[in-house]
Design an enzyme around this catalytic site. Structure first.
Site, PDB file in Angstrom:
ATOM      1  CD  GLU A 193      20.322  37.871-106.782  1.00 51.84           C
ATOM      2  OE1 GLU A 193      20.282  37.262-105.690  1.00 51.84           O
ATOM      3  OE2 GLU A 193      20.993  38.891-106.968  1.00 51.84           O
ATOM      4  CG  ASP A 206      20.784  31.040-102.180  1.00 53.03           C
ATOM      5  OD1 ASP A 206      19.710  30.991-102.819  1.00 53.03           O
ATOM      6  OD2 ASP A 206      20.912  31.645-101.099  1.00 53.03           O
ATOM      7  CB  SER A 248      14.496  46.766 -82.838  1.00 57.20           C
ATOM      8  OG  SER A 248      14.746  47.540 -83.998  1.00 57.20           O
ATOM      9  N   GLY A 253      14.754  45.463 -95.286  1.00 53.93           N
ATOM     10  CA  GLY A 253      13.783  45.063 -96.312  1.00 53.93           C
ATOM     11  C   GLY A 253      14.077  45.583 -97.705  1.00 53.93           C
ATOM     12  N   GLY A 293      16.637  44.238 -99.565  1.00 52.81           N
ATOM     13  CA  GLY A 293      17.385  43.212-100.263  1.00 52.81           C
ATOM     14  C   GLY A 293      18.866  43.232 -99.926  1.00 52.81           C
ATOM     15  CB  SER A 302      21.164  40.305 -96.332  1.00 56.12           C
ATOM     16  OG  SER A 302      20.738  39.035 -95.973  1.00 56.12           O
ATOM     17  CB  SER A 303      18.395  44.242 -92.507  1.00 59.56           C
ATOM     18  OG  SER A 303      17.067  43.791 -92.681  1.00 59.56           O
ATOM     19  CG  ASP A 335      20.779  36.451 -97.800  1.00 65.10           C
ATOM     20  OD1 ASP A 335      21.327  36.476 -98.915  1.00 65.10           O
ATOM     21  OD2 ASP A 335      19.556  36.654 -97.631  1.00 65.10           O
TER      22      ASP A 335
HETATM   23  P1  ADP Z   1      16.324  42.070 -95.832  1.00 64.11           P
HETATM   24  O1  ADP Z   1      17.023  40.948 -95.139  1.00 64.11           O
HETATM   25  O2  ADP Z   1      16.540  42.070 -97.294  1.00 64.11           O
HETATM   26  O3  ADP Z   1      16.617  43.410 -95.253  1.00 64.11           O
HETATM   27  P2  ADP Z   1      14.056  40.641 -94.827  1.00 64.11           P
HETATM   28  O4  ADP Z   1      12.602  40.764 -95.054  1.00 64.11           O
HETATM   29  O5  ADP Z   1      14.714  39.343 -95.100  1.00 64.11           O
HETATM   30  O6  ADP Z   1      14.766  41.828 -95.633  1.00 64.11           O
HETATM   31  O7  ADP Z   1      14.405  40.960 -93.310  1.00 64.11           O
HETATM   32  C1  ADP Z   1      13.918  42.128 -92.709  1.00 64.11           C
HETATM   33  C2  ADP Z   1      13.406  41.794 -91.310  1.00 64.11           C
HETATM   34  O8  ADP Z   1      14.532  41.518 -90.448  1.00 64.11           O
HETATM   35  C3  ADP Z   1      12.688  42.955 -90.667  1.00 64.11           C
HETATM   36  O9  ADP Z   1      11.315  42.973 -91.030  1.00 64.11           O
HETATM   37  C4  ADP Z   1      12.887  42.641 -89.185  1.00 64.11           C
HETATM   38  O10 ADP Z   1      11.974  41.662 -88.746  1.00 64.11           O
HETATM   39  C5  ADP Z   1      14.282  42.049 -89.154  1.00 64.11           C
HETATM   40  N1  ADP Z   1      15.306  43.097 -88.898  1.00 64.11           N
HETATM   41  C6  ADP Z   1      16.392  43.359 -89.641  1.00 64.11           C
HETATM   42  N2  ADP Z   1      17.113  44.384 -89.104  1.00 64.11           N
HETATM   43  C7  ADP Z   1      16.461  44.762 -87.994  1.00 64.11           C
HETATM   44  C8  ADP Z   1      16.683  45.782 -86.985  1.00 64.11           C
HETATM   45  N3  ADP Z   1      17.735  46.600 -87.048  1.00 64.11           N
HETATM   46  N4  ADP Z   1      15.776  45.884 -85.987  1.00 64.11           N
HETATM   47  C9  ADP Z   1      14.725  45.053 -85.930  1.00 64.11           C
HETATM   48  N5  ADP Z   1      14.461  44.105 -86.837  1.00 64.11           N
HETATM   49  C10 ADP Z   1      15.309  43.941 -87.858  1.00 64.11           C
HETATM   50 MG    MG Z   2      16.684  38.843 -95.511  1.00 65.92          MG
END
Ligand code: ADP
Ligand code: MG
Length: 358
Positions: A29, A32, A63, A114, A116, A118-119, A164
């Site tokens: 952690e 990277d 979305s 959001g 962690g 990595s959405s 990620d």
């Molecule tokens: P994490 O990557 O850990 O989930 P981040 O803050 O790096 O958190 O990324 C989250 C952001 O990515 C969201 O606020 C949005 O802008 C975008 N995002 C991710 N998944 C989606 C989704 N399914 N629909 C719309 N936006 C998304």
């Molecule tokens: Mg992210």
């Protein structure tokens, strides 16, 4: 969230769809951006992107999770928010010389946003995979990760490392992905025998994560400069940091010991040893790197004392977000985990299981 389809939003069928997983980092952690080593795995949850042609000169991006649509012409400035990740991928490919016509884009995901996991990378990799498939682009999985990172850094304005996107593009949830973030050398490794992993959301939003992250990055750069190396990855022996002032010494010590923990785990260690490395990682993130907070420490301590759990630590940037635990796959720990969550609640927090990977 109301469930709708591409057809309902755009009155047409999509041409292609592509998916990409979220990820959780087991070890390595805050290494990277120091050119170091990481050991993530993909989680079963995925983001899926559907693409079709736009009937007019604008891109239209919807979305499902946000119930939100953004429309944008080729030269419009990119608005902040989720569409910047999607348009960022298109503009990144355009910068590479590919030409992308106006599109209808539909995003849907089971990756928690959001937390962690990595959405954001899952969204970028799914989008780039969909574009590759739709336009037969000659780009490989590493380029997909690199273009995703470029899009996130330059269009969504998040200074992320490469972990990620590499994990989302190249890992699967049956293996650990060992990755050297400097050379991008990588290797899929088995989990320690007889283990699975568990991810629990701490219920604490990562409010300080952005500023804390940037500060740690700057501290690491400063420490590397004082040690006359291009990145902390180049320091293997902790005795080299004796002359550094506080808190640079502590920050550097975390990065160096964390890299060494990943390298040890890469050799193939027992479940017990892997768990000890995770516990040591948490202590280092808490004491040397100062990115843990009371709630995370509480949850990690409850997990670490649970029979059947080999080790646990915060995962992601810290200051909130999720914890990951390595679990004995033969142990019946459902009741014990429910008990952990009850005790965590009594301490004033609301935890939730995000991934229970058998
Ligand atoms: P994490 O990557 O850990 O989930 P981040 O803050 O790096 O958190 O990324 C989250 C952001 O990515 C969201 O606020 C949005 O802008 C975008 N995002 C991710 N998944 C989606 C989704 N399914 N629909 C719309 N936006 C998304
Ligand atoms: Mg992210």
């Amino acid at each position: 969230m109301s469930t709708v389809t591409f057809e309902q939003i755009f009155n047409a069928s999509p041409d292609v769809q592509a998916s990409a997983p979220g990820r959780v980092n087991l070890l390595g952690e805050h290494t990277d951006y120091n050119d170091g080593f990481v050991l993530p795995t993909a989680i079963p949850q995925q983001t899926t992107v559907y693409l079709g042609s736009s009937p007019n000169p604008q891109h239209h991006i919807y979305s499902q999770e946000l119930s939100e649509q953004v429309s944008l012409s080729a030269n419009d400035p990119i608005p902040q928010g989720f569409s910047s990740y999607v348009i960022g991928c298109i503009r990144t490919l355009e910068k590479q010389g590919f030409s992308i016509p106006p599109l209808n884009v539909f995003v849907t995901s089971s990756v928690p946003i959001g937390s962690g996991l990595s959405s954001s990378a899952a969204l970028e990799v799914a989008m780039l995979r969909a574009l590759r498939s739709r336009f037969n682009l000659n780009i490989d999985d590493v380029q997909i990760a690199q273009f995703g990172q470029y899009a996130e850094q330059n269009f969504a304005q998040v200074q992320c490392g490469i972990m990620d996107q590499m994990a989302s593009s190249l890992a699967d949830s049956e293996h650990l992905l060992f990755l050297d973030t400097r050379t991008l050398d990588r290797e899929l490794l088995p989990f320690p025998t007889g283990t699975k992993f568990l991810v629990i959301d701490s219920g604490i939003p990562r409010t300080l994560a952005g500023s804390g992250y940037n500060q740690r990055r700057a501290e690491c750069e400063e420490a590397a400069k004082l040690l006359s190396v291009s990145a902390l990855r180049d320091v293997e022996d902790v005795s080299a940091i004796a002359s550094l002032p506080r808190p640079l010494k502590e920050r550097a010590r975390h990065v160096i010991t964390e890299n060494n923990r990943v390298l040890e785990a890469r050799q193939g260690v027992s479940a017990e040893r892997f768990g000890q490395l995770m516990n040591a990682s948490h202590a280092s993130l808490r004491d040397d790197y100062a990115v843990s907070i009371e709630g995370l420490d509480t949850l990690v301590a409850l997990l670490q004392e649970t029979p059947g759990i080999f080790g646990a630590r915060l995962t992601g940037a810290g200051f909130g977000g999720a914890c990951v635990a390595l679990v004995d796959s033969n142990a019946q720990i459902k009741t014990a985990i429910a008990d952990v969550l009850t005790r965590y609640q009594k301490a004033g927090y609301q935890g939730k299981i995000l991934v229970d990977r058998a």
